[in-house]
Enzyme design. Structure first.
Site, PDB file in Angstrom:
ATOM      1  N   GLY A 149       0.861  -1.299  -0.027  1.00 33.55           N
ATOM      2  CA  GLY A 149       0.001   0.100  -0.089  1.00 33.55           C
ATOM      3  C   GLY A 149       0.964   1.338  -0.093  1.00 33.55           C
ATOM      4  CE  LYS A 150       6.537   5.061   2.400  1.00 29.03           C
ATOM      5  NZ  LYS A 150       7.553   5.109   3.789  1.00 29.03           N
ATOM      6  CB  ALA A 180      -6.538  -6.903   0.098  1.00 31.94           C
ATOM      7  CG  HIS A 216      -3.511  -2.576   0.230  1.00 33.88           C
ATOM      8  ND1 HIS A 216      -3.569  -2.721  -1.092  1.00 33.88           N
ATOM      9  CD2 HIS A 216      -2.804  -3.761   0.637  1.00 33.88           C
ATOM     10  CE1 HIS A 216      -3.205  -3.902  -1.756  1.00 33.88           C
ATOM     11  NE2 HIS A 216      -2.892  -4.445  -0.834  1.00 33.88           N
ATOM     12  NE  ARG A 254     -17.907 -24.224 -15.896  1.00 37.06           N
ATOM     13  CZ  ARG A 254     -17.628 -25.211 -16.469  1.00 37.06           C
ATOM     14  NH1 ARG A 254     -17.245 -25.359 -17.686  1.00 37.06           N
ATOM     15  NH2 ARG A 254     -17.606 -26.547 -15.867  1.00 37.06           N
ATOM     16  CD  GLN A 297      -4.950 -11.176  -1.091  1.00 35.35           C
ATOM     17  OE1 GLN A 297      -5.193 -11.444  -2.217  1.00 35.35           O
ATOM     18  NE2 GLN A 297      -5.798 -10.340  -0.310  1.00 35.35           N
ATOM     19  CB  THR A 314      -5.978 -15.888  -1.221  1.00 36.94           C
ATOM     20  OG1 THR A 314      -7.000 -15.347  -1.178  1.00 36.94           O
ATOM     21  CG2 THR A 314      -4.919 -15.404  -2.393  1.00 36.94           C
ATOM     22  CB  THR A 322      -8.724 -10.503  10.659  1.00 30.23           C
ATOM     23  OG1 THR A 322      -7.376 -10.550  10.576  1.00 30.23           O
ATOM     24  CG2 THR A 322      -9.314 -10.910   9.267  1.00 30.23           C
ATOM     25  N   PRO A 374      -2.888 -11.168  15.345  1.00 22.34           N
ATOM     26  CG  PRO A 374      -2.291 -12.440  16.986  1.00 22.34           C
ATOM     27  CD  PRO A 374      -3.361 -11.946  16.474  1.00 22.34           C
ATOM     28  CB  VAL A 428      13.591   4.263   6.274  1.00 22.26           C
ATOM     29  CG1 VAL A 428      14.711   3.533   5.652  1.00 22.26           C
ATOM     30  CG2 VAL A 428      13.434   5.735   5.731  1.00 22.26           C
TER      31      VAL A 428
END
Ligand code: IMP
Length: 431
Positions: free
Chosen positions: A24-25, A46, A48, A149, A230, A245, A307, A310, A420
């Site tokens: 995402g970043k 996902a 992000h 289908r 993912q 997934t 979710t 951890p 960073v």
């Protein structure tokens, strides 16, 4: 971004581990230089996370490019579109002042993820002998319907009567597969379905052909980012099956999932976290001992964006990185969260796996065997100083550079970016 060449052509951004690499970043930073950002697979599984100033945004379906004014954001045919969650995200972005007018398009060929898919996800997990630890967002059942289908596509929304029939059929099948729902669950599902079906008219104006749009943008010389969700080790074919997934997360799927040919892709940037994490079940060969696991989770804030679970943590896995470099055809890598290692006296990388048959250097297809391997670790000195203010490789402590050089050498792809910190400005571009 002054002084940097604009990203031209079509770049795929792909995760090289088990997701949560910080794509995402990276997409957020690169989006500034392009015109179109598109998602090509996955759905609301996902998460992000992007920081803009003091604000934190967690995006599930809309590409991270949305946080840059004026960029066009697409959801390709390879995505499973959770209608209800999608509009919740649209409304939440608008409530926080993000202007979406004319900026979001959804492929007419994308499959809809409806509330009964979530019910089926839960039912499948409860029944499974080997639990995957899914996000519970209905992803597997939606892709099952697509491959079977019997899925419902955005194009099916055009004809209200046909859409209604397809929804009824889907509901009947879901009830049968769930083995009856019980009165309360049935009522809850009926309510959720009514909410989803009512979004039909809101979605229709957003429906486009994403292949045509992306192709035209490229023909005009615009820059396009295809944003993966993912990671490689969660890819349905190349990951740790069955703990994966239900879509192809790897770079080749970007072409299929948006509707252009693979020859239109010019660059593939693989995102690797400076260490490894995994959420959900399945092997993690470089896993830390419990104490170090706890420490890294706290240092890196390693909790699932979707979710809140951890994440398990471990050292950088170069066997997986090489696998990712090959199956994605990486032209470069972006190393994220380097700063999370700042306080460690030593840092290790796994260069191979030790098995009773000898050392293994290729990522194996045998997922259950992977559970029993021991990582062959190479330990390097830590840098024990802050990297958060570095804006070029020269600003980094020598041991941090040494670590990056070793990651690059082992992965077999050049480092193009290093993150960073969480802020947009905390990035090193390597020309
Ligand atoms: P599903 O995609 O919800 O079916 O979950 C399958 C597996 O992929 C589980 O182990 C999930 O924890 C994992 N997973 C799915 N999406 C993400 C993600 O965005 N980041 C990290 N793991 C994910």
């Amino acid at each position: 971004m002054a002084g940097r060449a604009r990203t031209r052509g079509c770049t795929v951004i792909v995760g090289c581990q088990w997701g949560d690499e910080g794509k995402g970043k990276i997409v957020d930073v690169l989006a500034e230089e392009v015109d179109v950002v598109a998602r090509y697979q996955g759905g609301a599984n996902a998460g992000h996370t992007v920081h803009v100033g003091e604000k934190e945004f967690i995006l599930h379906q809309i590409p991270s490019g949305i946080l840059h004014p004026g960029k066009r954001c697409l959801l390709g045919n390879g995505v499973v579109l959770d209608l209800v969650q999608f509009f919740e995200e649209v409304d939440a972005l608008q409530a926080r002042g993000v202007d979406l007018e004319g900026r979001v398009g959804v492929s007419r060929r994308a499959h809809l993820l409806l509330p009964y898919h979530r019910v089926l996800d839960r039912v499948a997990e409860e029944a499974a002998e080997e639990k995957i630890g899914t996000t519970g967002r209905g992803i597997g059942p939606a892709y099952e319907d697509k491959a079977g289908r019997r899925g419902i596509r955005v194009a099916d929304l055009t004809d209200e009567r046909r859409f209604g029939e397809l929804v009824e059929r889907g509901m009947d099948r879901a009830r049968a597969r769930a083995g009856g729902l019980g009165a309360e669950a049935e009522a809850a599902l009926e309510r959720a379905m009514a909410e989803a079906v009512a979004l039909r008219e809101r979605l229709l104006p957003l429906a486009v052909d994403t292949g045509v749009e992306v192709e035209s943008a490229l023909d005009r010389g615009e820059g396009v980012l295809l944003e993966g969700a993912q990671g490689t080790a969660l890819d349905l074919d190349h990951g740790t099956y069955p703990y994966v997934t239900s879509s192809n997360t790897t770079a080749a799927a970007a072409a299929t999932g948006i509707g252009v040919g693979p020859t239109r892709i010019s660059e593939v940037l693989g995102v690797v976290k400076a260490y490894t994490t995994r959420v959900g079940n399945g092997p993690l060969p470089t896993a830390f001992d419990p104490e170090m696991d706890e420490r890294m989770r706290a240092l890196g804030g390693e909790f699932g964006a979707t979710t809140g679970r951890p994440r398990r943590c471990g050292w950088f896995d170069a066997v997986l990185a090489r696998h990712a470099a090959r199956v994605n055809g990486l032209t470069g890598i972006a190393v994220t969260k380097l700063d999370v290692l700042d306080t460690l006296a030593e840092v290790s990388v796994a260069t191979a796996y030790r098995t009773p048959q000898g050392e293994m250097t290729e990522f194996p297809a045998d997922t259950f065997g992977l559970d029993r391997v021991e990582p062959v670790l190479e330990t390097l000195p830590g840098w024990e100083s802050s990297t958060g203010a570095a804006r070029s490789l020269d600003d980094l402590p020598p041991n941090a550079r040494r670590y990056l050089d070793r990651v690059e050498e082992l992965a077999g792809a050049p480092v193009r970016m290093v993150s960073v910190g969480t802020k947009r400005s905390q990035i090193i571009h390597v020309e």
